[in-house]
Design an enzyme around this catalytic site. Structure first.
Site, PDB file in Angstrom:
ATOM      1  N   GLU A 366       0.882  -1.182   0.000  1.00  0.00           N
ATOM      2  CA  GLU A 366       0.000   0.000   0.000  1.00  0.00           C
ATOM      3  C   GLU A 366       0.917   1.228   0.000  1.00  0.00           C
ATOM      4  OE1 GLU A 366      -2.525   0.279   3.435  1.00  0.00           O
ATOM      5  OE2 GLU A 366      -3.743   1.913   2.620  1.00  0.00           O
ATOM      6  N   HIS A 391      -4.871  -4.360  -0.555  1.00  0.00           N
ATOM      7  CA  HIS A 391      -4.405  -3.302  -1.466  1.00  0.00           C
ATOM      8  C   HIS A 391      -3.499  -3.817  -2.589  1.00  0.00           C
ATOM      9  CE1 HIS A 391      -6.263  -0.155   0.875  1.00  0.00           C
ATOM     10  NE2 HIS A 391      -5.718  -0.667   1.970  1.00  0.00           N
TER      11      HIS A 391
END
Lengths: 527, 527
Positions: A366, A391
């Site tokens: 992320e 993510h």
């Protein structure tokens, strides 16, 4: 599927064409391959385009006749918004900051249709960031809530539920919120207190000029808001409300992450992680009694940036959770701003001790960085056998991992608005998930912390993904694929998956029929 | 190369490991694979990381001992800037808009070292956007230049070289620039006129709120600036100065694109494309006499958005150019804002008529959109047999094309600052070329229109690519690879390539030696 076979055939013939081009090049070193006729060119172009489209997410999904009719309506709406954006990208909401467009988004016809759509499962959301701001504001109307400090100005106020006035702090007395509300007027109080429960500001791009600024506001938010929801009655009610809002937004299954904070009550009792989790289990049981078509599981995801001693409490807690709530606990993850946290590799030795039947769902990549501990967490997430990756924003920069992710069907949880608000990407057309959409990666769309940016539990993210990240050519098949993925990558076993999908399909078919009916009435009205 | 073989070996063993994991999974459906020991884990992690790194651009480049020493210095400087950025991304210049950081960039030690570096070839730059703004401003001091309108306020002024006062226009008289300069003072005039020659503004992100706004300013720029450089003497001088600035910035070969506009002189003569090109050829001949280690070729790249009749003049012009200047003409391209232009497919029939020994260098995929005519230009660029692709920003969304691009070694010309200024990407860490860097795609770094944003001919783009787009782990080998690519993907034949590389290598070795010497003196000074 004759359609698919045709594509495969096309691909083969293109490869042959390329090979023959290059071998002719070898024969006559300096001469160029002869240009094709227009007819041949157009044929090759169609083959290339078909090969491209046949790789896209959703290209293997079949639509029945009613779905095909609905697809036409859907794609007309999408095409209209795209055309407006192509004419002037400033009018294209996915290209701008969510805080600047959230109002206009809600008047979109495409948005409204996606809102009504049964959208399957949410697989990435966090404990205290799922409820609407209106609901969170309503918690400040509860009895026994005390306030320390002001809700105007730059200093952060504190809140606490208590039967008696809490002890004076830095020479400032606590006051009952009820009194402050009376003085200020409910409307004024409500409008001011909202700011402490979301990240929404004017001019977000200049206000949050880098990722650290917004993460720090993110932490502030928790410090104000935490003690309100950590009150056990509020905690339960918050969770009940979360499930209801998910349900109302067309979600029929949820796997959410949580830190299991210490809760408290009015009698001076505190509750540890197992009791905190039991609160969830109890509420879920009640909720399922009235909503038998809904399911939910929990990923224990405590904070990454802690002392080693604190970390050492995590695994025993996890084991106890799994033992106590075997059906409810989906697995384990760790949370925190990745660029500021210890990498997964730091904890590898301890994580390898976790029994192999407990699944990992690590946040990884992320980040905007490449070649740092944050993005290299992706290697650990894969190697530690994560079932899904939270993510995976940086994963497109890892070609070798991408291949493994695809082959092993490791679900990538994409949270478009979160990535924008938390400063990874400005224009959602640049979201790296566009690559996942164009090449059928194992992705799901989720919402992370919708409450903190005033988004619905799933609709906004789904709308942006479909309109702004997916190709202009991607249609209802892509949406259906995202929904099917959301079940496939869940922790449900095959029987449970079949049930969840059946529940969804029933709602889906009803939705399609109603959408077609509404459309017909709308046309009749216009005539 | 034993190092490379080791990597291949590692990769094979990982694949075997994966296969055995999945087959054991098939055997015992519901049980999870047993977690490895920490030792085994660390071994696998190293293998994964090595496989990842072995795919990166430059991983196959070998450094000699001096280069290795220099690499340490270079990577220390890079690591220092990365660490500052990791601490606070607001301080990381590649993450912010170039107009906001251009001053601070120039004080970077890493930037200074890259500036001195011989950087090979520039393969993507445009005719009237290569010179420094200071030089362009100096053109307004030339004799016989007339001005219409003001250089203050919002309306655009006009300029023209003429022996006599040009005819009155909209009741406004033309004035000699010399007179305006005298009235205003040279310093004031210079500082005001600069704004008409660049896109630089305060608060660029809010000022240029979408791609159309900046492209429209781009067009304005040409309308003011065009008639100054279209004066044949200025045209030649501008080109001479461009070559000099390229040379001074460490570029020893250039392939630039141009529209070949109609030029004029003080005697009322006008010059068509062949004569305009002859001006280049003449100047280049002079320049090479004093700079025998420099080379240059030209890609005829007229505007895409024209009437069919106008387009029909292009191919005959191209053929005549190739016949008249066979050594100077590299090939053909078309230019213009891609989202607003006719797609390549529209012109395919005509382009297929171009003799097969004339090469194409199409701009394609300079867009944020996916599934539109702009990004689908990539299909045509590849199918039409482009030797290189201009920008190819959207190419990462075309997995099938990427494979072909890699296999056929179609060069992708990456222009980092251009893509930022022209609103494709804000934070250069998000530039899709990061994927090309991580997987050894056939890329070169170039600068597009450096003059319009006050960048040097190549240094700024090289610096941002190395610091902001490439991995933190990518080093001098990556830089060397970019330079070698710039020769490989040029139109030079093998003998010419060998010469250009030899020229570069001589300068490179001298540069490395001097950098090491400077570094030693700096250390001695500190002691």
């Amino acid at each position: 599927m004759p359609r698919f076979s045709f594509k495969v055939f096309s691909f083969v013939s293109i490869v042959i064409a390329c090979v023959s081009l290059s071998s002719s090049k070898i024969l006559r070193m300096d001469s160029k391959p002869k240009r094709p006729s227009l007819e041949k060119y157009n044929e090759m172009r169609e083959e290339y385009l078909n090969t491209h489209l046949s790789r896209a997410l959703g290209s293997d999904v079949l639509l029945n006749e009613e779905e095909q009719q609905f697809n036409t309506i859907l794609m007309d709406l999408k095409a209209e918004e795209l055309a407006r954006g192509f004419e002037n990208p400033f009018n294209f909401t996915p290209a701008r900051h969510f805080f600047d467009t959230m109002k206009s988004v809600e008047s979109s016809q495409l948005f409204k249709i996606i809102q009504k759509m049964p959208k399957g499962a949410v697989l990435h959301a966090h404990d205290t960031a799922m409820c609407s701001t209106d609901y969170v504001v309503s918690l400040t109307k509860w009895d026994h809530l005390w306030q320390w400090g002001e809700i105007e100005g730059n200093d952060l106020p504190k809140f606490l539920f208590s039967r008696q006035k809490p002890e004076i702090l830095n020479n400032v007395e606590w006051r009952p919120v009820k009194d402050v509300r009376k003085e200020m007027g409910d409307d004024v109080y409500d409008s001011k207190i909202r700011h402490f429960f979301t990240l929404i500001v004017d001019n977000p791009i200049t206000y949050y000029n880098n990722i650290n600024v917004i993460w720090s506001k993110f932490e502030d938010l928790f410090s104000v808001f935490g003690p309100i929801v950590f009150f056990i009655d509020a905690w339960k009610d918050y969770y009940r409300q979360s499930l209801q809002e998910m349900y109302d937004d067309g979600v029929n299954y949820l796997e959410f992450r949580g830190v299991l904070p210490e809760l408290y009550d009015l009698d001076g009792n505190t509750y540890g992680p197992i009791e905190t989790c039991r609160a969830y289990v109890d509420v879920l049981k009640e909720f399922k009694a009235s909503h038998p078509d809904f399911g939910c599981r929990f990923i224990y995801a405590p904070r990454k940036t802690v002392t080693d001693e604190e970390f050492d409490t995590y695994i025993p807690t996890l084991l106890k959770l799994v033992k106590t709530f075997p059906e409810f606990i989906a697995g384990f993850d760790l949370v925190g701003q990745e660029d500021k946290s210890k990498p997964l590799a730091y904890y590898a030795e301890k994580l390898l001790q976790v029994p192999e039947d407990i699944q990992f769902f690590f946040h990884a990549g992320e980040t905007n960085w490449m070649g740092t501990s944050s993005d290299e967490n992706l290697i650990d997430a894969v190697l530690l056998g994560s079932k899904r990756i939270g993510h995976g924003y940086a994963a497109v920069k890892y070609p070798h991992l991408l291949k493994i992710i695809k082959e092993k069907r490791i679900g990538i949880e994409i949270n478009p608005i979160s990535n924008q608000v938390l400063k990874l990407v400005d224009d959602l057309r640049n979201h790296p998930a566009a690559i996942f959409f164009s090449d059928d990666y194992p992705i799901v769309i989720s919402s992370d912390d919708p409450s903190f940016w005033g988004a619905l539990p799933l609709t906004h993210d789904f709308y942006f993904a479909f309109l702004g990240i997916a190709s202009a050519r991607q249609d209802l098949r892509t949406i259906k694929k995202l929904i099917l993925n959301s079940f496939e990558f869940s922790t449900l076993d095959e029987t449970q998956k079949a049930f969840a999908k059946q529940v969804w399909l029933k709602k889906w078919n009803r939705f399609i029929k109603e959408a077609l009916k509404d459309h017909k009435s709308a046309i009749l009205m216009q005539q």
